[in-house]
Scaffold this motif. Sequence first.
Motif, short mmCIF file in Angstrom:
data_model
loop_
_atom_site.label_atom_id
_atom_site.label_comp_id
_atom_site.label_asym_id
_atom_site.label_seq_id
_atom_site.Cartn_x
_atom_site.Cartn_y
_atom_site.Cartn_z
N ILE A 294 -10.55 9.42 6.12
CA ILE A 294 -10.44 7.96 6.13
C ILE A 294 -10.06 7.47 7.52
O ILE A 294 -9.67 8.24 8.40
N HIS A 295 -10.16 6.17 7.70
CA HIS A 295 -9.78 5.51 8.95
C HIS A 295 -8.29 5.18 8.92
O HIS A 295 -7.72 4.93 7.85
N PRO A 296 -7.61 5.17 10.07
CA PRO A 296 -6.18 4.83 10.09
C PRO A 296 -5.87 3.47 9.45
O PRO A 296 -4.80 3.30 8.86
N ALA A 297 -6.79 2.50 9.58
CA ALA A 297 -6.56 1.19 8.97
C ALA A 297 -6.45 1.30 7.45
O ALA A 297 -5.66 0.59 6.82
N ILE A 298 -7.23 2.21 6.86
CA ILE A 298 -7.17 2.41 5.41
C ILE A 298 -5.89 3.16 5.04
O ILE A 298 -5.28 2.90 3.99
#
Length: 402
Positions: A294-298
């Motif tokens: 996943i992306h850090p924002a998620i």
Amino acid sequence: MSKEKSSVELKDEKQQLITRKDALVNGAKTEKRTLTSEETTQLNEIATRMVDIDAELANLEAMSKRKGTPYQSQKRFSLLRAIGESIAGTYSDESLAVIERGRAQMSGMETTGSLLIPVEDRAAVVAGTPANGGNVIDTDLLDIMTPLTANLILAQVGANIVTGLTNNVSIPKYSGTTANWAGETAKAEDGTGTFTKQGFSPKRLTAVTYISKQMLAQDSLGVERMLRDQIVRAIAAKLEATIFGADATSALKPDGFFTTLPAAGGAVDWKKIVELETKINTANALQGNLAYVIHPAILGKLKTTVKDASGAGGFLIGDNGMLNGYKALVTTNVASGLQTAKDEYGAIFANWADYFIGQWGALDLTVDPYTMASEGQIKLVVNAYFDAGSRRDESFAKTTWK
């Protein structure tokens, strides 16, 4: 034959070289100018000699620990020194031997660079046994590609990474044999599955990095490792940005996971997380190296969003970093700005053992001392050859979340 120097003499010579090096570098700094070509040549010669002195000191130290035991010295390969030699156009025997091994790995492939660094694993220190003469061989610093896997999220989740390829690769896929019920004397139906092949071929991945002329003159092993790590990180970052990206299909590079977008997933919640696992499970692929990417924002959303309205179930991701019972790895290389509103991030749950990454040949380095000469820097253009793709599509479930 000249008399072998003692450790005291070698250390004294090294200190003199350091003084000369500092005088050259500080002189240019004081006059606020870049190093001249003559000064650069002198610094390269100083760096080469200092590397040799370190090797001689290491051998003497080994001898003192193993008195009466013969030793064999082997000058170590230095990438910094090889770059300096490339500029001068004259290579040491150690560098030539490495380049020849790299050229052998690139058999049948076009090369453009002045340095071909082979991709191979080598022990840091090789030492003999007393029964074999007790030879001590000095540190060999050739192992340039090993850090690649350490810099890849894909290696951490268990993707299938194969190096040292020389030919195109075809991976067979089998649809599976089927069985059917039939009457006592009825003819059996043909349940033979079908075979297909997925082909992988080398695609050129190129990266650019810069080193200062002052750095080139350093003899520190830390500086050497930093340069190697800088090159490897540039390759790893571009490779994963492509694999996890959303660029259009191109014959020049592998497709990214989000080259074809899934339906918009919207705000992440517990049900949508479990849906990814369910998709893999219903395809009988819930096995192997299972993990979310996943992306850090998620990740931030997962840490601040509760499983249910009451909050009794806790947050979506546990304090142990596990997501739905599986490990979750985070990278900014995952595609972002997706879907119509450009506000969603890619997310993948998969058996990563079914993802293939192939690497062909050696590292092809072009040393350019001219483009950034006015800024006292040397430009390195790195060419490497990779291809990647899934071996079984059912093992991958992707979505986009915000």
